[in-house]
Design an enzyme around this catalytic site. Structure first.
Site, short mmCIF file in Angstrom:
data_model
loop_
_atom_site.label_atom_id
_atom_site.label_comp_id
_atom_site.label_asym_id
_atom_site.label_seq_id
_atom_site.Cartn_x
_atom_site.Cartn_y
_atom_site.Cartn_z
CG ASP A 142 -2.06 0.95 1.15
OD1 ASP A 142 -2.07 1.78 0.23
OD2 ASP A 142 -2.97 0.88 2.00
CG ASP A 143 -0.13 4.75 -0.29
OD1 ASP A 143 -0.81 4.41 -1.28
OD2 ASP A 143 -0.56 5.49 0.61
CB CYS B 214 -5.39 2.68 -2.49
SG CYS B 214 -5.89 4.03 -1.42
NE ARG C 62 -6.08 -0.90 -2.15
CZ ARG C 62 -5.22 -1.68 -1.47
NH1 ARG C 62 -5.56 -2.91 -1.15
NH2 ARG C 62 -4.04 -1.21 -1.12
CE LYS D 98 -6.40 1.03 1.19
NZ LYS D 98 -5.36 2.07 1.17
CG HIS E 37 -10.03 2.00 0.05
ND1 HIS E 37 -8.97 2.72 -0.44
CD2 HIS E 37 -10.91 2.91 0.52
CE1 HIS E 37 -9.19 4.01 -0.28
NE2 HIS E 37 -10.36 4.16 0.31
CG HIS F 98 -1.77 3.99 3.71
ND1 HIS F 98 -2.17 4.87 4.68
CD2 HIS F 98 -2.49 4.29 2.60
CE1 HIS F 98 -3.11 5.67 4.19
NE2 HIS F 98 -3.30 5.35 2.92
CG ASP G 62 -2.08 0.80 -3.27
OD1 ASP G 62 -0.95 1.30 -3.20
OD2 ASP G 62 -2.99 1.07 -2.46
CG ASN G 63 -1.48 4.21 -4.90
OD1 ASN G 63 -2.60 3.88 -4.50
ND2 ASN G 63 -0.53 4.60 -4.08
CE LYS H 100 -2.79 7.29 -2.35
NZ LYS H 100 -2.96 6.78 -0.96
#
Length: 619
Positions: A46-47, A84, A88, A145, A147, A236, A379-380, A435
């Site tokens: 994540d991130d 994110c 997803r 996660k 989301h 994250h 994710d990004n 991001k």
């Protein structure tokens, strides 16, 4: 003001999809499904930035991911959404996020609220890769996660409703506390669709690993393959990690942003990730004070620059800029706090790698490693949320450097810590921006693939073929030998417009849904050319947009001022020589820009995207 008339009803929109891309089928001979189909382990950070892990040039110790890379493939031109939830949604559905409810991250707070495709959760027009795999005989497990739906919005939004046999999910986009500190009445976590509270001994990354292993072991004896989605929330914010990782990187980042970034770039060149002559992005120019918003910004008279209307059309308004200081401009206390943020971040990435190692070790212990397809990505791009919303973060950083506060940074506490724009630029090296941006630093992530049995051992650095997160979905289905639904949906004519609301959709279990438009990566992993893409490599989020030329050479990018050009023009970059997006060549190639912008507008029509009246990044 009314919305810009840039959206057709989804009825007409979807017709473009089916006509242009059709249902996705695995090419003959592509899957060659063995007598026992492979397990699939999909790991999402994540991130995490492009250069954070060792295999992509980072100094952070990630031995397990590095070993996975040595056994598999590096895809160095992989792309995601800018944030994110968007990524997803595309992963689960296999198609564009506008079509399946995440036109923006969550429900928009502007004039797009209530429009189709902007529900803020995975809508009923979406397929689910987990459902398709479950239909095809796979166990389906998820921990981490989600989301793309919340129990607060009613039933049917949590992972169990989308084909996950077992799931432990963080529903919103971020944890209040990685150690599980939740209000007594909080409804942020579910297990198998029922609200739960993290218990004692919870640390998100460690816990999700244990939970996923528990799920895998629960049905291990029945001979069915599994699809396991490890949706980690690390690294994250809030920046938190237990010992020994909390202290492991003490002093490693005292030299500052540029020293770490340049060292990463040199390692990337030695690894072959970058060519020797690659010119990296040097970071945003230093700004010590915020540039002002235009006089009409925030008033009813404002006409904000957007991707459709710029200065030539009389649209000139925009919001303020933000402070971005170089390391040399920081006070000693600011440097102390900033270095500590990155130490904690590095510890989180190291701990993430440790947990990935535990997953891999367990697969080996139970005899499933050689029959498991493993894919890892972020994710990004790296999270560059301005610590003080764009204002000078000096007061915050110096307060965090005070001894009584500094000693607790990264521990089990409520205080939210982020590492800010400049460290995010380090994580995004060698690319531009972070991001939320449509530049490569916002949408390019590391991708590692290890195939069952170690087929194709030895890292293959592929800088030519651009890949996309929806391709992951198509790849999983091809591995499983599953053909996605392809029966055209029956017509549903809107009496007001005469358009078919089901155009472009297919039928799945009585629902009319958008087909998978990603392209399986299996031919590319085998050394062949990738198949034609169902949708163009293009996107829009928060009004920011990008589009690639079909040959991969050109990329047009739009970003609102003052982060983007003040006159609102689309930037153009020649990725053949400038993937770092240093040189805007739009003035030299106006016809290329015009063609790409026209292609982007067709893409927006095809997916029902709406350019907002006031573009603004999610920050």
């Amino acid at each position: 003001m009314t919305p810009i008339p840039h959206r057709l009803a989804l009825a007409a929109v979807a017709a473009t999809l089916l006509a242009s891309c059709g249902p996705v089928r695995a090419p003959v001979g592509e899957t060659a499904v063995a007598a026992r189909r492979p397990n699939i382990l999909y790991i999402m950070a994540d991130d995490l930035g492009y250069s954070d892990i060792g295999a992509f040039g980072g100094e952070i110790e990630t031995p397990n991911l590095d070993a996975l890379a040595r056994e598999g493939r590096l895809l160095t031109n992989h792309h995601t959404g800018t944030v994110c939830a968007i990524t997803r949604a595309m992963l689960i559905s296999g198609t564009d996020h506008h079509l399946v409810g995440e036109g923006t991250m969550g429900e928009p707070r502007d004039e797009r609220k209530g429009l189709p495709g902007y529900e803020g959760y995975l809508n009923e027009s979406a397929l689910s890769v987990a459902q398709l795999l479950q239909d095809g005989g796979y166990h389906t497990y998820m921990a981490g996660k989600w989301h793309i739906g919340s129990g607060r919005e009613g039933k049917g939004k949590t992972p169990d409703a989308w084909g996950f046999e077992r799931s432990y999910a963080l529903l919103p986009g971020a944890a209040r506390n990685h150690f599980g500190g939740e209000a007594p009445d909080a409804k942020n976590y579910t297990e198998d669709g029922r609200f739960v509270q993290p218990g004692p001994g919870f640390y998100s990354t460690d816990f999700y690993t244990r939970k996923l292993i528990e799920y895998i072991d629960s049905k291990r004896g029945d001979g069915k393959p599994f699809f396991a989605y490890a949706a980690y929330t690390s690294p994250h914010w809030p920046l938190q990690v237990p010992e020994p990782w909390l202290s492991k990187y003490k002093g490693r980042y005292d030299a500052g942003y540029d020293a770490v970034r340049l060292a990463r770039i040199e390692r990337m060149k030695k690894l072959g990730i970058l060519p020797a002559g690659f010119q990296p992005y040097a970071g945003l120019p230093e700004t010590l004070t915020r540039s002002p918003a235009t006089p009409n910004s925030g008033t009813p008279q404002a006409k904000y620059v957007n991707a459709i209307n710029g200065a030539p059309q009389g649209y000139v308004d925009h919001g303020p800029g933000r402070v971005a200081k170089r390391w040399s401009s920081l006070t000693p206390l600011e440097k102390k706090a900033q270095a500590r943020y990155m130490e904690i971040y590095a510890g989180m990435v190291d701990n993430l790698d440790h947990n990935i190692g535990l997953l891999i070790r367990h697969l080996k212990e139970i005899g499933e490693y050689d029959n498991t397809f493993i894919m890892f990505q972020s994710d990004n791009g790296a999270e560059g949320w301005p610590v003080d919303g764009g204002a000078d973060p000096k007061a915050t950083d110096e307060a965090n450097a005070a001894p009584e506060v500094f000693a607790k940074l990264g521990t089990d506490q409520v205080k939210r810590i982020q590492y800010g724009l400049r460290w995010a630029e380090v994580s995004a090296a060698p690319f531009r921006n972070v991001k939320g941006s449509a530049h490569e630093g916002g949408v390019s992530t590391p991708l590692i693939v290890r195939q069952p049995g170690g087929r194709g051992q030895g890292a293959n650095v592929d800088v030519k073929d651009a890949t996309y997160v929806t391709d992951n979905t198509a790849t999983f289905l091809a591995l499983a030998g599953i053909t996605p639904p392809n029966q055209p949906a029956p017509a549903d004519i809107d009496p007001a417009t005469g358009r078919d609301r089901n155009a472009g959709k297919v039928v799945y279990k009585g629902r009319n849904v958008y087909p998978v438009t990603g392209t399986s990566l299996l031919p590319l992993l085998a050394g062949s050319q990738a198949a034609p893409r169902g949708l163009p490599l293009a996107d829009e989020s928060y009004g920011r947009g990008y589009v690639f030329s079909t040959d991969g050479r050109w990329k047009a990018v739009w970003m609102e001022p003052p982060q983007g050009p003040v006159d609102g023009h689309w930037q153009l970059f020649d990725l053949r020589t400038d993937r770092a997006e240093n040189h805007d060549v739009s003035a030299q190639h106006p016809k290329v820009v015009a063609g790409l912008v026209a292609q982007w507008k067709r893409y927006m029509t095809a997916v029902g995207g709406v350019e907002p009246l006031r573009p603004a990044g999610f920050y």
